[in-house]
Structures are given as C-alpha cells and as structure tokens.
Design an enzyme around this catalytic site. Structure first.
Site, PDB file in Angstrom:
ATOM      1  N   CYS A 358       0.150  -1.864 -10.564  1.00 33.55           N
ATOM      2  CA  CYS A 358       0.634  -0.697  -9.838  1.00 33.55           C
ATOM      3  C   CYS A 358       1.837  -0.125 -10.573  1.00 33.55           C
ATOM      4  O   CYS A 358       2.601  -0.858 -11.212  1.00 33.55           O
ATOM      5  CB  CYS A 358       1.013  -1.098  -8.410  1.00 33.55           C
ATOM      6  SG  CYS A 358       1.775   0.223  -7.426  1.00 33.55           S
ATOM      7  N   HIS A 359       2.039   1.181 -10.475  1.00 31.61           N
ATOM      8  CA  HIS A 359       3.169   1.815 -11.158  1.00 31.61           C
ATOM      9  C   HIS A 359       4.516   1.296 -10.643  1.00 31.61           C
ATOM     10  O   HIS A 359       5.527   1.399 -11.351  1.00 31.61           O
ATOM     11  CB  HIS A 359       3.086   3.334 -11.014  1.00 31.61           C
ATOM     12  CG  HIS A 359       2.096   3.967 -11.940  1.00 31.61           C
ATOM     13  ND1 HIS A 359       2.365   4.184 -13.277  1.00 31.61           N
ATOM     14  CD2 HIS A 359       0.833   4.399 -11.741  1.00 31.61           C
ATOM     15  CE1 HIS A 359       1.317   4.739 -13.858  1.00 31.61           C
ATOM     16  NE2 HIS A 359       0.369   4.875 -12.947  1.00 31.61           N
ATOM     17  N   THR A 360       4.525   0.767  -9.421  1.00 28.51           N
ATOM     18  CA  THR A 360       5.786   0.215  -8.911  1.00 28.51           C
ATOM     19  C   THR A 360       6.223  -0.985  -9.741  1.00 28.51           C
ATOM     20  O   THR A 360       7.419  -1.200  -9.971  1.00 28.51           O
ATOM     21  CB  THR A 360       5.639  -0.179  -7.434  1.00 28.51           C
ATOM     22  OG1 THR A 360       5.207   0.953  -6.689  1.00 28.51           O
ATOM     23  CG2 THR A 360       6.962  -0.670  -6.866  1.00 28.51           C
ATOM     24  N   HIS A 380       2.252  -7.121  -6.976  1.00 22.31           N
ATOM     25  CA  HIS A 380       2.163  -7.077  -5.514  1.00 22.31           C
ATOM     26  C   HIS A 380       0.819  -6.555  -4.993  1.00 22.31           C
ATOM     27  O   HIS A 380       0.660  -6.377  -3.790  1.00 22.31           O
ATOM     28  CB  HIS A 380       3.292  -6.213  -4.942  1.00 22.31           C
ATOM     29  CG  HIS A 380       3.225  -4.773  -5.350  1.00 22.31           C
ATOM     30  ND1 HIS A 380       3.515  -4.353  -6.632  1.00 22.31           N
ATOM     31  CD2 HIS A 380       2.877  -3.660  -4.661  1.00 22.31           C
ATOM     32  CE1 HIS A 380       3.364  -3.041  -6.699  1.00 22.31           C
ATOM     33  NE2 HIS A 380       2.960  -2.602  -5.523  1.00 22.31           N
ATOM     34  N   GLU A 381      -0.152  -6.315  -5.891  1.00 23.45           N
ATOM     35  CA  GLU A 381      -1.497  -5.922  -5.443  1.00 23.45           C
ATOM     36  C   GLU A 381      -2.455  -7.034  -5.851  1.00 23.45           C
ATOM     37  O   GLU A 381      -2.868  -7.119  -7.005  1.00 23.45           O
ATOM     38  CB  GLU A 381      -1.941  -4.609  -6.094  1.00 23.45           C
ATOM     39  CG  GLU A 381      -1.308  -3.366  -5.515  1.00 23.45           C
ATOM     40  CD  GLU A 381      -2.021  -2.098  -5.987  1.00 23.45           C
ATOM     41  OE1 GLU A 381      -3.087  -2.178  -6.603  1.00 23.45           O
ATOM     42  OE2 GLU A 381      -1.478  -1.002  -5.727  1.00 23.45           O
ATOM     43  N   CYS A 410       5.516  -8.934  11.625  1.00 22.88           N
ATOM     44  CA  CYS A 410       5.829 -10.177  12.332  1.00 22.88           C
ATOM     45  C   CYS A 410       5.129 -10.267  13.682  1.00 22.88           C
ATOM     46  O   CYS A 410       4.850 -11.346  14.178  1.00 22.88           O
ATOM     47  CB  CYS A 410       7.343 -10.332  12.501  1.00 22.88           C
ATOM     48  SG  CYS A 410       8.078  -9.241  13.758  1.00 22.88           S
ATOM     49  N   CYS A 415      10.240  -7.438  18.374  1.00 20.59           N
ATOM     50  CA  CYS A 415      10.357  -6.532  17.225  1.00 20.59           C
ATOM     51  C   CYS A 415       9.944  -5.134  17.658  1.00 20.59           C
ATOM     52  O   CYS A 415       8.750  -4.847  17.816  1.00 20.59           O
ATOM     53  CB  CYS A 415       9.496  -7.008  16.060  1.00 20.59           C
ATOM     54  SG  CYS A 415       9.556  -5.897  14.627  1.00 20.59           S
ATOM     55  N   CYS A 418       7.314  -3.549  15.178  1.00 21.45           N
ATOM     56  CA  CYS A 418       5.923  -4.000  15.278  1.00 21.45           C
ATOM     57  C   CYS A 418       5.283  -3.575  16.593  1.00 21.45           C
ATOM     58  O   CYS A 418       4.084  -3.316  16.651  1.00 21.45           O
ATOM     59  CB  CYS A 418       5.836  -5.517  15.129  1.00 21.45           C
ATOM     60  SG  CYS A 418       6.033  -6.090  13.427  1.00 21.45           S
ATOM     61  N   CYS A 426       8.266  -3.172   9.631  1.00 22.24           N
ATOM     62  CA  CYS A 426       8.862  -4.380  10.199  1.00 22.24           C
ATOM     63  C   CYS A 426      10.036  -4.832   9.317  1.00 22.24           C
ATOM     64  O   CYS A 426       9.851  -5.075   8.116  1.00 22.24           O
ATOM     65  CB  CYS A 426       7.816  -5.481  10.280  1.00 22.24           C
ATOM     66  SG  CYS A 426       8.472  -7.087  10.788  1.00 22.24           S
ATOM     67  N   ARG A 430      13.225  -8.105   5.569  1.00 21.26           N
ATOM     68  CA  ARG A 430      13.585  -7.080   4.592  1.00 21.26           C
ATOM     69  C   ARG A 430      14.819  -7.456   3.774  1.00 21.26           C
ATOM     70  O   ARG A 430      14.858  -7.243   2.554  1.00 21.26           O
ATOM     71  CB  ARG A 430      13.821  -5.735   5.298  1.00 21.26           C
ATOM     72  CG  ARG A 430      14.178  -4.597   4.356  1.00 21.26           C
ATOM     73  CD  ARG A 430      12.998  -4.221   3.471  1.00 21.26           C
ATOM     74  NE  ARG A 430      13.345  -3.231   2.467  1.00 21.26           N
ATOM     75  CZ  ARG A 430      13.835  -3.511   1.267  1.00 21.26           C
ATOM     76  NH1 ARG A 430      14.063  -4.770   0.910  1.00 21.26           N
ATOM     77  NH2 ARG A 430      14.100  -2.556   0.407  1.00 21.26           N
ATOM     78  N   CYS A 490      -1.671  -2.057  -1.902  1.00 19.87           N
ATOM     79  CA  CYS A 490      -0.603  -1.061  -2.051  1.00 19.87           C
ATOM     80  C   CYS A 490      -1.157   0.346  -2.221  1.00 19.87           C
ATOM     81  O   CYS A 490      -1.341   1.077  -1.260  1.00 19.87           O
ATOM     82  CB  CYS A 490       0.322  -1.417  -3.219  1.00 19.87           C
ATOM     83  SG  CYS A 490       1.705  -0.262  -3.426  1.00 19.87           S
ATOM     84  N   ARG A 686      -6.569   1.975 -12.036  1.00 22.26           N
ATOM     85  CA  ARG A 686      -6.144   0.617 -11.730  1.00 22.26           C
ATOM     86  C   ARG A 686      -6.746  -0.320 -12.768  1.00 22.26           C
ATOM     87  O   ARG A 686      -7.946  -0.309 -13.021  1.00 22.26           O
ATOM     88  CB  ARG A 686      -6.584   0.191 -10.336  1.00 22.26           C
ATOM     89  CG  ARG A 686      -5.627   0.629  -9.210  1.00 22.26           C
ATOM     90  CD  ARG A 686      -4.272  -0.028  -9.368  1.00 22.26           C
ATOM     91  NE  ARG A 686      -3.352   0.299  -8.287  1.00 22.26           N
ATOM     92  CZ  ARG A 686      -2.462   1.289  -8.332  1.00 22.26           C
ATOM     93  NH1 ARG A 686      -2.411   2.079  -9.412  1.00 22.26           N
ATOM     94  NH2 ARG A 686      -1.625   1.502  -7.337  1.00 22.26           N
TER      95      ARG A 686
END
Length: 692
Positions: A358-360, A380-381, A410, A415, A418, A426, A430, A490, A686
């Site tokens: 991913c570009h992130t 993260h993917e 969560c 929360c 959520c 959520c 974080r 993502c 991708r």
C-alpha cells in the site's frame, strides 16, 4: 480481461430509526433507508429478542406480508414476538411495495401497485425502475440486516402470507442455497392461473407467460425438488379459496411437490379464514419449525478449520522468522531474522500468508509520516492464520483466518465510538499504536541482538509472523484465498466505503475521482455500483484510463491536457459542478480542486489521500457558504471486525470482484523491495507478496 462489477449497495450508516417498542423482553425497531433496488425510501420492522446478542446471534426469519399490507401488519397483529423470543429468532418484516415512486396509477388498485408489489422484479418500462421487490427482499434487505443486527449470517428462514406467501416460496425456489427453511400461510400458489397473478404479471412483466418464472408451482415443476422442507397452512374457510374464484390454488402446488419428490408439510385448517386471526393461531408452530431447521443447519454445517501441526510446537515460544525491516527513511528494507515473542493478554500471534503493498507503507518509508519510527516492520494489508492467542482472547482461535485491521473495533459497551453508527474510529489502542508498540507499551519484535524493533499501524505484516491486538483481527471465511483477502485490509475497502458509507453516493449522481490507484479505482467501482450516471477519472498517467473505464468511469481526464485547473474544467463540463468528488492523491492542492469542483448548493468532497506531515488544506470560505461540504474518511467508515468479514462474503458470492486490483505478484519476504519498486513504476495497482 474486462472487469465485471456486480451491484452492491452498502449504506450501513444510512439507516434511520423512526420508532421502537419494547415487547416480551426484546425490541421492535422500525427503520427507513434509501433503497438502491427500488430507488425510493423503504421501511422495515425488526424484532430483536433480548437473547440475540453479538455473542449469541439470533436466527433470522423474514416475513413477507400480503396485498394492501405494510411492514406493520405482521408485527402488530399476530403476536409472533413472544414465540420468537423463546427460540432466539429475529423477525424481519419489510414493506410490501415501494412508496412514493410517483408512477401514474400506482395507487389506484388495492391488488396492484402500492397495494401489491408482488415480490417480482418488474421488466415493463413503466415499473422497472422502482418495482423490484424481489431483489429488495433477497439482496438489499439481507445485506442491511446482516451488517447491522445480531443475526446468524448465511442461515435464513423465510415465510409469508397470501401474496407474501407467494413471495416467500419464489424467493426460496429461485435462491435455494440462500434459505434453510421455508413456510407460508395461505400462499398464492399458482399465480399464472389466478386473477391476482394475471393482473400483476401482465403489468409488471408484460405477459402472464413471463410470470411462469415467478410462479411457485411452475418453478417447482421446472427446478424441484429443493434442499429444504416446505411448510404450508391454508384455512378451509378462506374466502379466496372457496369463494367465486380460487386465488390460492394450494392443491396445484401440492401436486407439483408430490410429482417432484419435494419434502413438504401441507395442512388444511378447518374453519379458518384469510385473516391475521388465522396466522396468529399457527405462528408459534411456524416459528418453532424455522428455529429447529435453522439451528440444525447451523450446527450441522460448521466451518472446519484445520490447525497446522507446526502451531502446536511454536505456541508459547519465541518464533524466529524473516522480516523486511525499515532501518531508516528512504533506504531499502533489509530482510533479516527477527524474534517474535508470544502474544500477551488480549493479543494474537499470526502467520502472515500474503501481503499487499500500500502507498501508506511507502509514505512512511519516505520519512514523511510524523508517526514513522525506525527501526520498524511496515506492512498492513495482509491475510493471515492465527498461530496462538494470549490470555482472555475469545473471538479467534488457532487456525482461524484473519485480516489484520489498522482500525480496531473493541466493541465494548462503554466505547461511544464503537457503539455509535456515526463512526468507525475506535480509540481503544490508538495511543500505543501510534508509538509503535502493543497496548502494554512494549514491542513483540527484537533483532538478533535483542534490540527492539517497532510495530507499524498495529499490524507489521512485512514479517512472516506478527502479533496483533485481538480487537484488530477480523475473522474471515476460510474459503477466501488469503492473497485476495489482504486487499480488504486497507485501500480497496477504503475506496468502497468512501462512496457507500461516508458520502452515500446516490443513483444518477455525478462523481469525480482524482488519483486512479487502487483506492481511486475502488471509488469508481463503488460509484458505478451505486448507480452514478457520470464518473470522471482524473490522473496524470493515461495508462490507468483503460481499467478506470472498465470499472465504470465515463470520462477520463489528464490534467496535463488542460491549461486550467481541473475544478474549472469540471465546472465547465457540468455547468454547476460534480455531486461527489474524491481526492485519492494526498496532494493538498488537489484536495482544494476537488472541493471547488463540487456542485454548488449540495456538492460533497471527500478527502481520502494522506497528506505529508505539516501540510494544510485551504479554500475560500465562500466555497462552503455556497453549500459545499468537505469531509474525510478513514478505512471507508467500515467497522473492521464487523464489516471486513461481510465484504469477504460478498466477494465469495461473486458480488464484489477484486481480482482486477492485483497487477503484480511476488514470492517471499525477500521480494518486498521489488514490490515497492513496482508500486513506484506507475502501472501497479496492488503488488501481492506471498510469503509461503
């Protein structure tokens, strides 16, 4: 090959609750929403017994009402809730017809139009846009129910009365793998042979002959037997059975079922008429029938997940594996051996099978990410298999297939994020996630010398094994290939959700998308599925225009071909601007163009791309004063653990294709740098790296 995109509408956040009533310990809730099948407002009631929770999912039973009825008749008149509560059955009762379509003559008859949608998909031009009750019941309503309420997905029962009995039967007969149990009260069994059906089919479909595809008796003769037992009750005092005209013709269906060897229970009840007094007398038996069949099917067909033998040997121990580690900004990743500690309380260790670039990831490696830490393991993917779990983990177990999600869920009652349908953000972990550590403030990664390596976005999937918070694991159907499942972690999900959740693009609207990478193309795919009539794809790379048009773009524009900024170009092409605009570039100048290209008075512009650290967006306040709205989205508004599994199911059902996003494939963690180069090359959407 040319991409094919099936319509999928998912406005889980567009439901409006208009009433609620407590009964028998549970709640009857009434909702309205904009429908993509009828192009009108639709209304449904749902009864959720007190026993139906996210940890004890209810058994869904759909009830279709008859001529002249609405969503209220069943819920108000027959006392079904007390019986449903005993069996943990969730009752869903939709309206019987579209309302407010504005079609001439639709309100003139009690047995046609708003009086009787007849649960078909109309093909006659006058009715075809709005009168699509079959798709509403069997597709859209089920998507909404399974996305928003505590029901067992994939196991459904359906029943109905009169016209609704006809609707229940044809729904099951035309979708035999979609329902576990089917029943009906006084159904219209052979509508091509009775006045009600002849009138409906002639007007909605153009002929009675065309109605054979929507006739329970004809469908039984053509396609039966079906893999479920059918239960029907008919009152022998029913004036529509014994009057001047036999509108119901249950004997015809009985004969067809006998001929085809169908399993069925057909009962004639002496003295009972066509009313809800009749339904209320036998509804307890029907609910028990459905509950028994649903419970039997759900237990008889468990998902069997084989736990790899190697996991038994590694559980509780440190795992040594390969990982691509980022040691400094703008430097190639180094593939080294790392130590992955066992999961602590509330954590899950997974074996990463495949990862999509991913570009992130590239953005953080460039040093522009203010939360970027080094050394760290990016990624993260991914699609992964649970290897072991820490203390207190209950939602996943070793062998389960999961998609790691950087936006956790969560689901704690306290929360407010959520529990709210307004957001998916959520904040539970974080603070620590942004610092590159697990919720207890420490890392599970060390190098060969024992030095700490940081986590990334709570995922760190550029490693053969990684540790996640339980609330970051979306458990998915193991039938889904993990090298495709990773796409939902993502970018693709973000683009889809920006359209369906954040902006709620309507049919016949116009859309403009800046940046035709995977996210931008997902926006186009979702906009097309939502019925957008004009879709502008904007990119400096014209090589991306082919796939953009295959996915639904009507106009592809290269800013290099114009002397004016794109907002001025689009306003000239559309007169007042575009209804919905999306920035998928992360360029703050483009973000401004997207806003200022939005339609005067109501245009909405959504920021999806991530800007570099310290960048700010700007526009003249007049742009907002004159009705434009500026918004943003994170992970497309999807609640990760709830919605990623459902997106996966849509893909498995053929309703949400994503193969076209995978343009490059590599094998082994060692190839991640090559995948990054491919992503920079301009022709990659991708790049998926399979680790094993």
């Amino acid at each position: 090959s040319k991409a094919t995109v099936s319509v999928l509408y998912w406005k889980t956040m567009s439901l409006t609750k208009v009433a609620e009533f407590k009964t028998h310990g549970g709640m009857v809730l009434k909702y309205t929403h904009d429908s993509y099948t009828t192009h009108t407002k639709m209304t449904f009631n749902i009864f959720i017994p007190a026993t139906a929770t996210k940890d004890n999912l209810g058994l869904p039973l759909y009830f279709l009402a008859g001529l002249t009825c609405t969503e209220d008749n069943f819920m108000v008149k027959c006392g079904a809730q007390v019986h449903a509560a005993r069996h943990n059955v969730v009752l869903i009762a939709p309206d019987t017809s579209p309302r407010g379509a504005g079609i001439e003559g639709e309100d003139d008859s009690w047995d046609f139009g708003t009086g009787a949608g007849f649960y078909v998909n109309a093909t006659a031009e006058k009715w075809s846009k709005h009168y699509n009750m079959f798709d509403y019941v069997n597709k859209e309503l089920q998507e909404i129910v399974e996305a928003n309420f505590p029901v067992l997905p994939g196991f459904r029962g359906i029943t109905g009365h009169s016209m609704g009995g006809h609707g229940a039967l044809i729904s099951a007969f035309k979708n035999p793998n979609q329902y576990v149990s089917v029943s009906a009260f006084s159904p219209i069994c052979h509508p091509t042979k009775c006045p009600w059906g002849e009138k409906a089919f002639t007007n909605y479909l153009g002929s009675v002959e065309a109605g054979k595809d929507w006739d329970a008796t004809e469908l039984m003769l053509k396609n039966g037997p079906f893999p479920f037992t059918i239960m029907c009750d008919v009152g022998l005092g029913d004036n529509f059975l014994i009057g001047d005209v036999n509108q119901l013709r249950p004997d015809d269906l009985d004969a067809a079922m006998k001929e085809k060897g169908q399993k069925f229970i057909s009962r004639r009840q002496p003295g009972y008429d066509h009313s809800y007094y009749f339904i209320s007398s036998f509804i307890s038996e029907h609910i028990k029938f459905h509950a028994t069949e649903l419970r039997k099917a759900s237990k008889a067909a468990p998902t069997i997940v084989e736990v790899p033998k190697e996991f038994a040997e590694t559980a509780g121990k440190v795992i040594k594996c390969k990982a691509a580690v980022a040691y400094a900004a703008n430097e190639p990743l180094k593939v080294v051996e790392v130590n992955v500690a066992p999961p602590k309380a509330g954590e899950v260790r997974v074996k990463v099978i495949a990862n999509a670039l991913c570009h992130t990831d590239v953005y953080t490696l460039s040093g522009q990410d203010p939360e970027g830490l080094f050394p760290s393991i990016l990624g993260h993917e991914a699609g992964a298999i649970v290897e072991s779990v820490g203390e207190g983990v209950t939602s996943v177990k070793p062998g389960d297939h999961v998609v790691p999600c950087y936006t956790p869920q969560c689901n704690k009652p306290e929360c407010i994020f959520c529990m709210s349908p307004k957001t998916n953000l959520c904040p539970c972990i974080r603070a620590t996630q942004g610092k590159g550590v697990m919720p207890d403030g420490t890392s599970r990664f060390t190098d060969a010398d024992g030095k700490t390596i940081y986590h990334f976005m709570g995922c760190s999937t550029f490693s053969e094994y990684t540790v996640l918070a339980e609330i970051s694991c979306a458990k998915i159907n193991p039938e889904m290939a993990l090298d495709k499942a990773c796409l939902f972690g993502c970018g693709v999900s973000t683009g889809l959700g920006a359209v369906w959740n954040t902006t709620k693009v309507e049919s016949n609207s116009s859309v403009a998308v800046w940046g035709l990478g995977a996210v931008g193309l997902a926006v186009i795919q979702a906009a097309k599925a939502s019925g957008a009539s004009r879709i502008f794809g904007i990119d400096m790379n014209p090589k991306k225009f082919t796939i953009a048009k295959e996915l639904g773009a009507t106009d592809c524009l290269n800013p290099a071909d114009y002397e004016k900024p794109m907002n001025e170009v689009l306003v000239e092409m559309t007169k007042w601007g575009v209804d919905y605009t999306f920035d998928c570039t992360g360029n703050v100048k483009v973000m401004r163009q997207a806003l200022e290209a939005a339609h005067r008075g109501w245009g909405v512009s959504c920021v999806i791309g991530v800007a570099a650290s310290g960048q700010e967006i700007a526009t003249r306040p007049f742009q907002l004063v004159t009705g434009r709205k500026w918004c943003g989205t994170a992970f497309g508004g999807w609640k990760s653990r709830t919605h990623v599994p459902m997106l996966i199911e849509k893909n498995l059902n053929g309703e949400l294709p994503v193969d076209h996003f995978i343009t490059h494939r590599f094998k082994g963690v060692e190839k991640i740098n090559e995948a990054i180069d491919a992503l920079h090359g301009g022709e990659c959407l991708r790049a998926v790296v399979n680790y094993f």
